[in-house]
Design an enzyme around this catalytic site. Structure first.
Site, mmCIF file in Angstrom:
data_model
loop_
_atom_site.group_PDB
_atom_site.id
_atom_site.type_symbol
_atom_site.label_atom_id
_atom_site.label_comp_id
_atom_site.label_asym_id
_atom_site.label_seq_id
_atom_site.Cartn_x
_atom_site.Cartn_y
_atom_site.Cartn_z
ATOM 1 N N HIS A 160 0.357 -1.095 -0.459
ATOM 2 C CA HIS A 160 -0.220 -0.079 0.270
ATOM 3 C C HIS A 160 1.279 1.201 0.439
ATOM 4 O O HIS A 160 0.208 2.500 -0.137
ATOM 5 C CB HIS A 160 -0.854 -0.092 1.911
ATOM 6 N N ARG A 182 -9.698 3.853 -7.062
ATOM 7 C CA ARG A 182 -11.181 3.670 -7.175
ATOM 8 C C ARG A 182 -11.546 4.925 -6.833
ATOM 9 O O ARG A 182 -10.887 5.729 -6.663
ATOM 10 C CB ARG A 182 -11.301 2.865 -6.220
ATOM 11 N N TYR A 211 -10.689 0.087 -10.731
ATOM 12 C CA TYR A 211 -11.565 -0.494 -10.377
ATOM 13 C C TYR A 211 -12.963 -0.869 -10.953
ATOM 14 O O TYR A 211 -13.482 -1.628 -11.413
ATOM 15 C CB TYR A 211 -11.994 -0.299 -8.545
ATOM 16 N N ARG A 247 -17.657 -6.889 0.473
ATOM 17 C CA ARG A 247 -18.801 -6.235 1.982
ATOM 18 C C ARG A 247 -19.341 -6.357 -0.179
ATOM 19 O O ARG A 247 -20.039 -7.430 -0.098
ATOM 20 C CB ARG A 247 -18.473 -4.967 1.679
#
Ligand code: A3P
Length: 311
Positions: free
Chosen positions: A129, A153, A215, A277
Site C-alpha cells: 500500500h 477507485r 476498479y 462487502r
C-alpha cells in the site's frame, strides 16, 4: 486535524514522528508526507532500503479499500493459471492476503506466510500500500524489469468502503467524522488523493513500467481489463475462455462464500469476511449527503482532474 497532530510525537525507536488519532481508536503517524499505522513504518523502511527487485517480479500496489483483495486474486490467478475448471486453486483454501502478502503489513496470524519476500526466488508476486515515492529504487529503476500494477477507485466509493471496514473492526464512528478523516488525508496511507496522483503521474510517464487500472473499468469490462493486466505482467492469456474462468474464480460471490473467507482470519483482529462487502460502483450514493459528496468532489477536481485523472 492534521495540524494539531504535529504537536505530539510518536517514537518508532529512534525515529520521532508526528502522530494523531485515527477513528477515535488508534494512533497513526506522519512519515514522508503520508499517514501510516505506526507498526508499518519499520517494515516499510526495511523494504525501501533492502529489497532487491529481480526480473519478472510483479508488485501490486493500491491505496486501502480500492479493491486490493480482488487485484491480488486476479493477478495470482493470471500467474498460476493451470486450466482448472472446478476451482481447485490456491484461492479455494486460502485468503488472497495470505497468498499475496502486503510487504509492510504486520500482525499476520499464521506465520510463516506462504513465502518470505526477501528469500523467495524471483519471480515474486507481492503487494504494497506504500505510495510510489516510498518504493525501493530497485523496483522503480528502468534497469529492472519489475512491473507495477496500481489499482485505483472512485474516491467516494473508497471512503464508503473504508467507513464500513473500520467500523467493523474498530469502534464505529459517524460518517461525518469519516469524511473529515478522508478529506484531511488522515487515514492509513493517506492522503488518498496524493497516493493516486503519484502513481497516475508516473504511469503516464512510464506506461511500460506501471499499469494503472481502475476498479470501475474492471467491473464494467472485466475480460478486456484482465487480458491487459495479464499481458502486462508477461502472462498473456490464451483465450477469453481462460479469462472467464479466472473471473469466476476471483468473483466476490465465490470468494466470500468460501469457508476460509467466511470464518478465517489472516491478520489478527481482521476477520477475512471484512474484505468482502458489496463490491459495487456508486454505492456512495446510498450514504453521502450532497454536501459531503461536493466536499470530496472539490478535492478530486483540485488534486486529480487537474492532472487529467477522472475517477
Ligand atoms: P466495498 O466495501 O465497496 O464493497 P480492499 O480489498 O482494498 O480492502 O477493498 C475492499 C473493497 O473491494 C470492498 O468494497 C469489497 O467488497 C471489494 N471487493 C473485495 N473482493 C472483491 C471482488 N472479488 N470483486 C469485486 N470487489 C471486491
Amino acid at each position: 486535524m492534521a495540524d494539531d497532530s504535529k504537536k505530539s510525537q510518536f517514537s518508532n525507536d529512534d525515529v520521532l514522528l508526528p502522530k494523531t488519532h485515527f477513528w477515535e481508536s488508534m494512533e497513526i503517524v506522519h512519515w514522508e508526507g503520508f499517514w501510516f499505522p505506526p507498526q508499518v513504518v519499520k517494515p516499510a523502511i526495511k523494504f525501501r532500503s533492502t529489497f532487491a527487485a529481480a526480473d519478472g517480479d510483479v508488485l501490486l500496489t493500491s491505496a486501502k479499500k480500492t479493491g486490493t483483495t480482488w487485484l491480488k486474486s486476479l493477478a495470482l490467478s493470471c500467474t498460476q493459471r493451470g486450466g482448472e475448471v472446478d476451482g481447485a486453486d490456491d484461492l479455494a483454501g486460502n485468503n488472497p492476503h495470505f497468498l499475496v502478502p502486503t510487504v509492510e503489513a504486520v500482525g499476520y496470524k499464521h506465520e510463516p506466510l506462504k513465502f518470505d519476500i526477501y528469500d523467495a526466488p524471483a519471480p515474486r508476486l507481492l503487494h504494497t500500500h506504500l505510495p510510489y515515492s516510498l518504493l525501493p529504487d530497485s523496483v522503480k529503476t528502468s534497469s529492472s524489469s519489475t512491473k507495477i500494477v496500481y489499482l485505483a477507485r472512485n474516491p467516494k466509493d473508497t471512503l464508503i468502503s473504508m467507513w464500513h471496514f473500520f467500523n467493523s473492526i474498530l469502534r464505529p464512528i459517524p460518517l461525518e467524522k469519516a469524511v473529515d478523516f478522508f478529506c484531511s488525508g488522515v487515514h492509513h496511507y493517506g492522503s488518498f488523493f496524493d497516493h493516486v496522483a503519484e502513481y497516475w503521474i508516473e504511469s503516464r510517464r512510464r506506461p511500460e513500467k506501471i499499469l494503472f487500472v481502475k476498479y470501475e473499468e474492471l467491473k464494467s469490462n472485466p475480460t478486456a481489463e484482465v487480458m491487459k493486466m495479464a499481458e502486462f505482467m508477461g502472462k498473456a492469456l490464451g483465450s477469453e475462455d481462460e479469462v472467464e474462468k479466472i473471473l469466476w474464480r476471483c468473483s466476490l460471490e465465490r470468494l466470500r462464500n468460501l469457508e476460509v473467507n467466511k470464518n478465517g482470519s489472516v491478520i489478527t483482529c481482521v476477520p477475512n469476511r471484512c474484505y468482502f462487502r458489496k463490491g459495487e460502483v456508486e454505492n456512495w450514493k446510498d450514504y453521502l449527503t450532497p454536501e459531503m459528496a461536493e466536499r470530496i468532489d472539490q478535492i478530486t477536481r483540485h488534486k486529480l482532474e487537474v492532472i487529467g485523472l477522472v475517477l
